[in-house]
Design an enzyme around this catalytic site. Sequence first.
Site, PDB file in Angstrom:
ATOM      1  N   GLU A  24       0.824  -1.213   0.000  1.00 44.64           N
ATOM      2  CA  GLU A  24       0.000   0.000   0.000  1.00 44.64           C
ATOM      3  C   GLU A  24       0.856   1.261   0.000  1.00 44.64           C
ATOM      4  O   GLU A  24       0.515   2.245  -0.671  1.00 44.64           O
ATOM      5  CB  GLU A  24      -0.939  -0.008   1.205  1.00 44.64           C
ATOM      6  CG  GLU A  24      -1.878  -1.212   1.273  1.00 44.64           C
ATOM      7  CD  GLU A  24      -2.725  -1.371   0.023  1.00 44.64           C
ATOM      8  OE1 GLU A  24      -3.083  -0.345  -0.599  1.00 44.64           O
ATOM      9  OE2 GLU A  24      -3.039  -2.516  -0.351  1.00 44.64           O
ATOM     10  N   HIS A  27       1.991   2.042  -3.491  1.00 45.84           N
ATOM     11  CA  HIS A  27       0.958   2.754  -4.252  1.00 45.84           C
ATOM     12  C   HIS A  27       0.988   4.244  -3.914  1.00 45.84           C
ATOM     13  O   HIS A  27       0.963   5.099  -4.803  1.00 45.84           O
ATOM     14  CB  HIS A  27      -0.430   2.206  -3.899  1.00 45.84           C
ATOM     15  CG  HIS A  27      -0.736   0.872  -4.480  1.00 45.84           C
ATOM     16  ND1 HIS A  27      -0.438   0.531  -5.782  1.00 45.84           N
ATOM     17  CD2 HIS A  27      -1.366  -0.216  -3.938  1.00 45.84           C
ATOM     18  CE1 HIS A  27      -0.852  -0.711  -6.017  1.00 45.84           C
ATOM     19  NE2 HIS A  27      -1.413  -1.181  -4.914  1.00 45.84           N
TER      20      HIS A  27
END
Length: 218
Positions: A24, A27
């Site tokens: 995450e 990202h």
Amino acid sequence: MNWDMLAIYVARAAAILTAIPMHESAHAWMSDRLGDPTAKRMGRLSMNPAHHFDLFGALCMILTGFGWAKPVPIAATSNFRNPRRDMALSAAAGPVSNLLMAWVCMFFYKLVFYLAPITPAWNFVGEVLFQMVLVNITLAVFNLLPVPPLDGSRIATAFLPPHIYFGIMRYERYIMLGLFIVLMTGLLDRPLRFINSLVWNLLVHTTGFVEIIIKAVL
């Protein structure tokens, strides 16, 4: 006690603390670099698992070896300079981070395998590292499937005409439900195992210098 099964669950728990936050954060980092600071401003550019935690995704990780976190917010249309390209790059950053982590785990697994003394404790450490490689490969390969809402579907924005892509994304929830049904039937087990095996062999090959150095030194 079944030490092999314990190693599997320890590796899955470790993935919640490392692999998923790394995924995450990647990202968030990539989207920020490409002009969209939304995720960074919301605290998602962090390795703190609490910033990404999703209870159901964490439970699935422990029970099945695959899980997820809260989606990273991206406001691509308003912030990215090239929305289709930059969305694809931001999506690809997550799986790439898991492949890098799998490579690092493979490196340390080989060090333990070749250099650690043969004791129950070190055997357990080696097995946990072995499972960590598998978990990260699984996360990377699965997320690259071109199925909404997986990262692979975002990467497809670079290749599909916009009207087709957004037409597909309207049915994202139903497509994901269908994917889980297919997974439950086991229809994807063989192709996913085949791809995972290819990635495993690639990691073994690219860390081959470990054996060469150890043999030269010893």
